[in-house]
Motif scaffolding. Sequence first.
Motif, PDB file in Angstrom:
ATOM      1  N   MET A   1       0.854  -1.170   0.000  1.00 31.66           N
ATOM      2  CA  MET A   1       0.000   0.000   0.000  1.00 31.66           C
ATOM      3  C   MET A   1       0.896   1.228   0.000  1.00 31.66           C
ATOM      4  O   MET A   1       1.787   1.358   0.809  1.00 31.66           O
ATOM      5  N   ALA A   2       0.626   2.117  -0.916  1.00 31.12           N
ATOM      6  CA  ALA A   2       1.452   3.307  -1.073  1.00 31.12           C
ATOM      7  C   ALA A   2       1.052   4.376  -0.072  1.00 31.12           C
ATOM      8  O   ALA A   2      -0.006   4.958  -0.168  1.00 31.12           O
ATOM      9  N   GLY A   3       1.881   4.633   0.902  1.00 30.51           N
ATOM     10  CA  GLY A   3       1.680   5.743   1.821  1.00 30.51           C
ATOM     11  C   GLY A   3       0.758   5.480   2.994  1.00 30.51           C
ATOM     12  O   GLY A   3       0.836   6.170   3.987  1.00 30.51           O
ATOM     13  N   GLY A   4      -0.120   4.537   2.917  1.00 34.62           N
ATOM     14  CA  GLY A   4      -1.035   4.242   4.019  1.00 34.62           C
ATOM     15  C   GLY A   4      -1.983   5.382   4.336  1.00 34.62           C
ATOM     16  O   GLY A   4      -2.385   5.559   5.470  1.00 34.62           O
ATOM     17  N   LYS A   5      -2.363   6.172   3.347  1.00 34.97           N
ATOM     18  CA  LYS A   5      -3.246   7.309   3.556  1.00 34.97           C
ATOM     19  C   LYS A   5      -4.664   6.827   3.851  1.00 34.97           C
ATOM     20  O   LYS A   5      -5.113   5.804   3.359  1.00 34.97           O
ATOM     21  N   VAL A   6      -5.387   7.618   4.666  1.00 33.35           N
ATOM     22  CA  VAL A   6      -6.772   7.313   4.993  1.00 33.35           C
ATOM     23  C   VAL A   6      -7.661   8.340   4.280  1.00 33.35           C
ATOM     24  O   VAL A   6      -7.458   9.543   4.410  1.00 33.35           O
ATOM     25  N   TYR A   7      -8.623   7.835   3.516  1.00 35.55           N
ATOM     26  CA  TYR A   7      -9.526   8.676   2.737  1.00 35.55           C
ATOM     27  C   TYR A   7     -10.938   8.600   3.318  1.00 35.55           C
ATOM     28  O   TYR A   7     -11.366   7.555   3.793  1.00 35.55           O
ATOM     29  N   SER A   8     -11.660   9.706   3.210  1.00 36.11           N
ATOM     30  CA  SER A   8     -13.065   9.675   3.609  1.00 36.11           C
ATOM     31  C   SER A   8     -13.863   9.033   2.472  1.00 36.11           C
ATOM     32  O   SER A   8     -13.435   9.007   1.317  1.00 36.11           O
ATOM     33  N   PHE A   9     -15.036   8.531   2.817  1.00 35.68           N
ATOM     34  CA  PHE A   9     -15.907   7.925   1.815  1.00 35.68           C
ATOM     35  C   PHE A   9     -16.248   8.940   0.721  1.00 35.68           C
ATOM     36  O   PHE A   9     -16.243   8.611  -0.467  1.00 35.68           O
TER      37      PHE A   9
ATOM     38  N   ARG B   1     -14.073   7.087 -15.987  1.00 32.65           N
ATOM     39  CA  ARG B   1     -13.067   6.282 -16.696  1.00 32.65           C
ATOM     40  C   ARG B   1     -11.639   6.802 -16.515  1.00 32.65           C
ATOM     41  O   ARG B   1     -10.701   6.033 -16.511  1.00 32.65           O
ATOM     42  N   LYS B   2     -11.506   8.106 -16.366  1.00 27.18           N
ATOM     43  CA  LYS B   2     -10.169   8.696 -16.258  1.00 27.18           C
ATOM     44  C   LYS B   2      -9.692   8.802 -14.819  1.00 27.18           C
ATOM     45  O   LYS B   2      -8.555   9.196 -14.568  1.00 27.18           O
ATOM     46  N   ASP B   3     -10.553   8.464 -13.877  1.00 26.40           N
ATOM     47  CA  ASP B   3     -10.219   8.576 -12.453  1.00 26.40           C
ATOM     48  C   ASP B   3     -11.176   7.689 -11.654  1.00 26.40           C
ATOM     49  O   ASP B   3     -12.228   8.143 -11.244  1.00 26.40           O
ATOM     50  N   CYS B   4     -10.806   6.425 -11.474  1.00 24.05           N
ATOM     51  CA  CYS B   4     -11.713   5.445 -10.884  1.00 24.05           C
ATOM     52  C   CYS B   4     -11.107   4.801  -9.639  1.00 24.05           C
ATOM     53  O   CYS B   4     -10.089   4.118  -9.724  1.00 24.05           O
ATOM     54  N   TRP B   5     -11.754   5.032  -8.485  1.00 23.23           N
ATOM     55  CA  TRP B   5     -11.318   4.434  -7.228  1.00 23.23           C
ATOM     56  C   TRP B   5     -12.416   3.514  -6.710  1.00 23.23           C
ATOM     57  O   TRP B   5     -13.608   3.805  -6.851  1.00 23.23           O
ATOM     58  N   LEU B   6     -12.009   2.425  -6.091  1.00 21.40           N
ATOM     59  CA  LEU B   6     -12.942   1.476  -5.502  1.00 21.40           C
ATOM     60  C   LEU B   6     -12.598   1.227  -4.039  1.00 21.40           C
ATOM     61  O   LEU B   6     -11.430   1.290  -3.658  1.00 21.40           O
ATOM     62  N   ILE B   7     -13.615   0.893  -3.258  1.00 25.20           N
ATOM     63  CA  ILE B   7     -13.420   0.478  -1.869  1.00 25.20           C
ATOM     64  C   ILE B   7     -13.697  -1.023  -1.816  1.00 25.20           C
ATOM     65  O   ILE B   7     -14.791  -1.464  -2.146  1.00 25.20           O
ATOM     66  N   ILE B   8     -12.691  -1.779  -1.422  1.00 25.82           N
ATOM     67  CA  ILE B   8     -12.846  -3.232  -1.278  1.00 25.82           C
ATOM     68  C   ILE B   8     -12.204  -3.634   0.043  1.00 25.82           C
ATOM     69  O   ILE B   8     -11.004  -3.402   0.245  1.00 25.82           O
ATOM     70  N   SER B   9     -12.988  -4.221   0.912  1.00 23.24           N
ATOM     71  CA  SER B   9     -12.521  -4.686   2.232  1.00 23.24           C
ATOM     72  C   SER B   9     -11.812  -3.589   3.012  1.00 23.24           C
ATOM     73  O   SER B   9     -10.767  -3.815   3.628  1.00 23.24           O
ATOM     74  N   GLY B  10     -12.357  -2.385   2.965  1.00 26.41           N
ATOM     75  CA  GLY B  10     -11.815  -1.281   3.742  1.00 26.41           C
ATOM     76  C   GLY B  10     -10.608  -0.593   3.130  1.00 26.41           C
ATOM     77  O   GLY B  10     -10.113   0.379   3.675  1.00 26.41           O
ATOM     78  N   LYS B  11     -10.141  -1.081   1.996  1.00 24.72           N
ATOM     79  CA  LYS B  11      -8.993  -0.454   1.328  1.00 24.72           C
ATOM     80  C   LYS B  11      -9.459   0.291   0.088  1.00 24.72           C
ATOM     81  O   LYS B  11     -10.460  -0.063  -0.526  1.00 24.72           O
ATOM     82  N   VAL B  12      -8.698   1.315  -0.275  1.00 20.79           N
ATOM     83  CA  VAL B  12      -9.019   2.132  -1.443  1.00 20.79           C
ATOM     84  C   VAL B  12      -8.053   1.763  -2.571  1.00 20.79           C
ATOM     85  O   VAL B  12      -6.840   1.734  -2.371  1.00 20.79           O
TER      86      VAL B  12
END
Length: 142
Positions: free
Chosen positions: A1-9, A18-29
């Motif tokens: 995991m790069a940096g271990g940053k915490v993001y809000s939902f 399509r040009k910027d796609c993030w997913l939440i899976i098992s608490g990870k981004v």
Amino acid sequence: MAGGKVYSFEEVRKHSDRKDCWLIISGKVYDVTPFMEEHPGGDEVLLASTGKDATADFVDIGHSDDAKEMMPQYCIGEVDATTIPAKPVYAVPNDGSSKSKQPAAAATSAGVWATLLQLAVPVLLLALALAMQGFFGKANVE
């Protein structure tokens, strides 16, 4: 995991095209933008899982071990669990049409009448057919 940053939902939710796609899976981004074109199910599958916790979507598909081994390279941090809504909120888009605003009781009443008519019409037609058969059947005998 790069940096271990915490993001809000809400922050993760902003990344949903399509040009910027993030997913939440098992608490990870996961930033899956570079994987969009390579995904065997197509980019639409990934886009459909944005803006929510995609864990169930990911697990239900039954991904291969190879797919699971690829995940760490796309992991950019974790989601702050306190910011994930307890229940998904779905907003119905307002398309500008001015449909009549019936009260709930009136809408339910209309639905009941439609159901009753769907049941009554075939029964009435059957009764009419039997009555006609009885009437014209006796006329031919005499």
